[in-house]
Design a protein around this motif. Sequence first.
Motif, PDB file in Angstrom:
ATOM      1  N   ILE A 168       0.834  -1.208   0.000  1.00 31.80           N
ATOM      2  CA  ILE A 168       0.000   0.000   0.000  1.00 31.80           C
ATOM      3  C   ILE A 168       0.866   1.255   0.000  1.00 31.80           C
ATOM      4  O   ILE A 168       0.644   2.188  -0.795  1.00 31.80           O
ATOM      5  N   GLN A 169       1.874   1.290   0.866  1.00 33.64           N
ATOM      6  CA  GLN A 169       2.706   2.487   0.954  1.00 33.64           C
ATOM      7  C   GLN A 169       3.501   2.710  -0.333  1.00 33.64           C
ATOM      8  O   GLN A 169       3.628   3.855  -0.788  1.00 33.64           O
ATOM      9  N   LEU A 170       3.992   1.654  -0.943  1.00 30.96           N
ATOM     10  CA  LEU A 170       4.757   1.821  -2.184  1.00 30.96           C
ATOM     11  C   LEU A 170       3.851   2.292  -3.319  1.00 30.96           C
ATOM     12  O   LEU A 170       4.233   3.181  -4.098  1.00 30.96           O
ATOM     13  N   VAL A 171       2.666   1.713  -3.432  1.00 29.31           N
ATOM     14  CA  VAL A 171       1.738   2.131  -4.485  1.00 29.31           C
ATOM     15  C   VAL A 171       1.365   3.599  -4.320  1.00 29.31           C
ATOM     16  O   VAL A 171       1.360   4.376  -5.290  1.00 29.31           O
ATOM     17  N   VAL A 172       1.069   4.007  -3.082  1.00 32.07           N
ATOM     18  CA  VAL A 172       0.736   5.407  -2.827  1.00 32.07           C
ATOM     19  C   VAL A 172       1.928   6.305  -3.164  1.00 32.07           C
ATOM     20  O   VAL A 172       1.764   7.378  -3.765  1.00 32.07           O
ATOM     21  N   CYS A 173       3.132   5.877  -2.813  1.00 36.07           N
ATOM     22  CA  CYS A 173       4.333   6.662  -3.124  1.00 36.07           C
ATOM     23  C   CYS A 173       4.535   6.808  -4.629  1.00 36.07           C
ATOM     24  O   CYS A 173       4.901   7.890  -5.119  1.00 36.07           O
ATOM     25  N   ILE A 174       4.304   5.739  -5.366  1.00 39.18           N
ATOM     26  CA  ILE A 174       4.448   5.792  -6.826  1.00 39.18           C
ATOM     27  C   ILE A 174       3.435   6.773  -7.420  1.00 39.18           C
ATOM     28  O   ILE A 174       3.761   7.583  -8.303  1.00 39.18           O
ATOM     29  N   LEU A 175       2.194   6.708  -6.950  1.00 42.88           N
ATOM     30  CA  LEU A 175       1.166   7.625  -7.436  1.00 42.88           C
ATOM     31  C   LEU A 175       1.518   9.073  -7.094  1.00 42.88           C
ATOM     32  O   LEU A 175       1.346   9.987  -7.926  1.00 42.88           O
ATOM     33  N   GLN A 176       2.013   9.304  -5.897  1.00 41.49           N
ATOM     34  CA  GLN A 176       2.394  10.666  -5.512  1.00 41.49           C
ATOM     35  C   GLN A 176       3.552  11.173  -6.350  1.00 41.49           C
ATOM     36  O   GLN A 176       3.574  12.340  -6.751  1.00 41.49           O
ATOM     37  N   THR A 177       4.521  10.304  -6.618  1.00 40.73           N
ATOM     38  CA  THR A 177       5.660  10.691  -7.447  1.00 40.73           C
ATOM     39  C   THR A 177       5.213  11.018  -8.871  1.00 40.73           C
ATOM     40  O   THR A 177       5.786  11.899  -9.530  1.00 40.73           O
ATOM     41  N   ALA A 178       4.171  10.327  -9.332  1.00 38.83           N
ATOM     42  CA  ALA A 178       3.633  10.582 -10.673  1.00 38.83           C
ATOM     43  C   ALA A 178       2.749  11.810 -10.730  1.00 38.83           C
ATOM     44  O   ALA A 178       2.259  12.184 -11.804  1.00 38.83           O
TER      45      ALA A 178
ATOM     46  N   VAL B 153      -0.151  12.300  -8.800  1.00 43.88           N
ATOM     47  CA  VAL B 153      -1.540  12.084  -8.404  1.00 43.88           C
ATOM     48  C   VAL B 153      -1.766  12.703  -7.028  1.00 43.88           C
ATOM     49  O   VAL B 153      -1.034  12.388  -6.074  1.00 43.88           O
ATOM     50  N   PRO B 154      -2.763  13.570  -6.862  1.00 40.98           N
ATOM     51  CA  PRO B 154      -2.992  14.233  -5.564  1.00 40.98           C
ATOM     52  C   PRO B 154      -3.696  13.313  -4.574  1.00 40.98           C
ATOM     53  O   PRO B 154      -4.890  13.435  -4.312  1.00 40.98           O
ATOM     54  N   ILE B 155      -2.960  12.395  -3.997  1.00 40.39           N
ATOM     55  CA  ILE B 155      -3.510  11.447  -3.038  1.00 40.39           C
ATOM     56  C   ILE B 155      -2.764  11.585  -1.718  1.00 40.39           C
ATOM     57  O   ILE B 155      -1.530  11.722  -1.704  1.00 40.39           O
ATOM     58  N   PHE B 156      -3.482  11.599  -0.600  1.00 39.53           N
ATOM     59  CA  PHE B 156      -2.906  11.827   0.723  1.00 39.53           C
ATOM     60  C   PHE B 156      -2.015  13.068   0.716  1.00 39.53           C
ATOM     61  O   PHE B 156      -0.837  13.031   1.076  1.00 39.53           O
ATOM     62  N   VAL B 157      -2.611  14.170   0.296  1.00 32.38           N
ATOM     63  CA  VAL B 157      -1.884  15.426   0.143  1.00 32.38           C
ATOM     64  C   VAL B 157      -1.514  15.981   1.522  1.00 32.38           C
ATOM     65  O   VAL B 157      -2.297  15.917   2.474  1.00 32.38           O
ATOM     66  N   THR B 158      -0.317  16.539   1.626  1.00 35.78           N
ATOM     67  CA  THR B 158       0.148  17.132   2.886  1.00 35.78           C
ATOM     68  C   THR B 158      -0.347  18.562   3.013  1.00 35.78           C
ATOM     69  O   THR B 158      -0.906  19.142   2.077  1.00 35.78           O
ATOM     70  N   GLY B 159      -0.129  19.157   4.176  1.00 38.75           N
ATOM     71  CA  GLY B 159      -0.476  20.553   4.385  1.00 38.75           C
ATOM     72  C   GLY B 159       0.386  21.474   3.546  1.00 38.75           C
ATOM     73  O   GLY B 159       1.442  21.077   3.030  1.00 38.75           O
TER      74      GLY B 159
END
Length: 429
Positions: free
Chosen positions: A133-143, A145-151
Amino acid sequence: MIELVLVGAWGALAMFVGTLKWGWGAMAGALAILALCLDPRNGSVIIFGLAVIAVVMMRKNTMPARFIPLLVYVAVGLLFAWPDYNGKLSGAVQILLVVAAWTVGLHVARVSALRLNDLLRWLAVVIFIIAIIQLVVCILQTAGVPIFVTGERTAELTEGRANGTTGHPGSLGKVLFFAAMLCLPLTRSGDRINRRLSYASLVLIMAAVGLSASRTNFIALLMLVLVWALIIPSAKSKGAKIVLPGVILLVGLFFLEPILERFDEDPMGGQRARFMSVALQVIGENPLFGVGPNGYLPYAGDIDLLTGQGWRVHNVFVLQTAELGIVGAVALFLPLVFAIFAALKVWRKPDFNSDFGRVMIAAIPGVILMGVTGWGLWQGSIPALWFFAFGLCYGLMTMVRNAEGPNDQSTIDPFVYRVRPALRGAKRS
């Protein structure tokens, strides 16, 4: 609020079904790790819930005696020593959280003594799921994709770096460090599925930390694996001693460039020397009892303008000494020190459960590195994961002998729990 209710309902259902089929220990451990590794900002709710259930189930000898001085000290400090300020109560709750997390980890080990294979399988599966899960989310963020956006403030400082589901790249690395710590002993498991899942998890974890471009966590993870490879017994461990470090180093090479770029951009770590000077002044003015939990920013903000904007000293051990004083900091970290000393007594033994002592020893350099270079180890639920991981490893090391064939239930350290009466009661039931 709806999300919290759904998480609570899912957790209650999972524990009910798990207790019937897989045992309380396996499901409680899995639920705690999932909550703390996937949402370290809100995992404290799950930990407190599990701690309450553990207290009800255990009835006596519930809390490790080594934390009692800390709890008494905090209670006295809240009543008499520390002034009123915003955040004092939440800081005290944070301290209570780490005690609860240690208690849950230790309790999970204890009640799993008769069903340890279930716990080990759940550890392997859950950590593998977390790594994916963490790697997939990291890949999407690097690409992009605005997912689990920080402040906004965090986004400006960490642009281009993945943060997984944790809200900050540094938090992601610390969460995955402790996930890897729990994973490493399973690489020497007698169960082939556990071994394979653990090897795969470690590779995925390394890749996710690489995408976060967190130099401290990257180095800490490498140190964890390399020290582990050095201290495990040589017999039947060629994969863990040679193949695993080689693969981790190879994966790390793919992410070395952004790590080196961050060193070039900020070789001295920003204003760390300035923040340390402020913290030492705070400690010098309040050496014994400190300024209170979460009291550092209100107090030190009057000394330094930058600190007043929310920048703490980049050293979690110094920060806790400033807030709790020398007495409180010793009471907080001494149980971890006792656990390490217990691990040093058994680390040469070839049995499987001593691997959980060895992994605590292997984690020391990484924990110290992360602790002296930032305050992230005391953010959100990360300290709970830290103490839960050490409590679980300490419990598995001391409570159960012959971990993959639980016929011998002797203990190394009877100071914490009396295990045999509880096991006899479990057998009668």
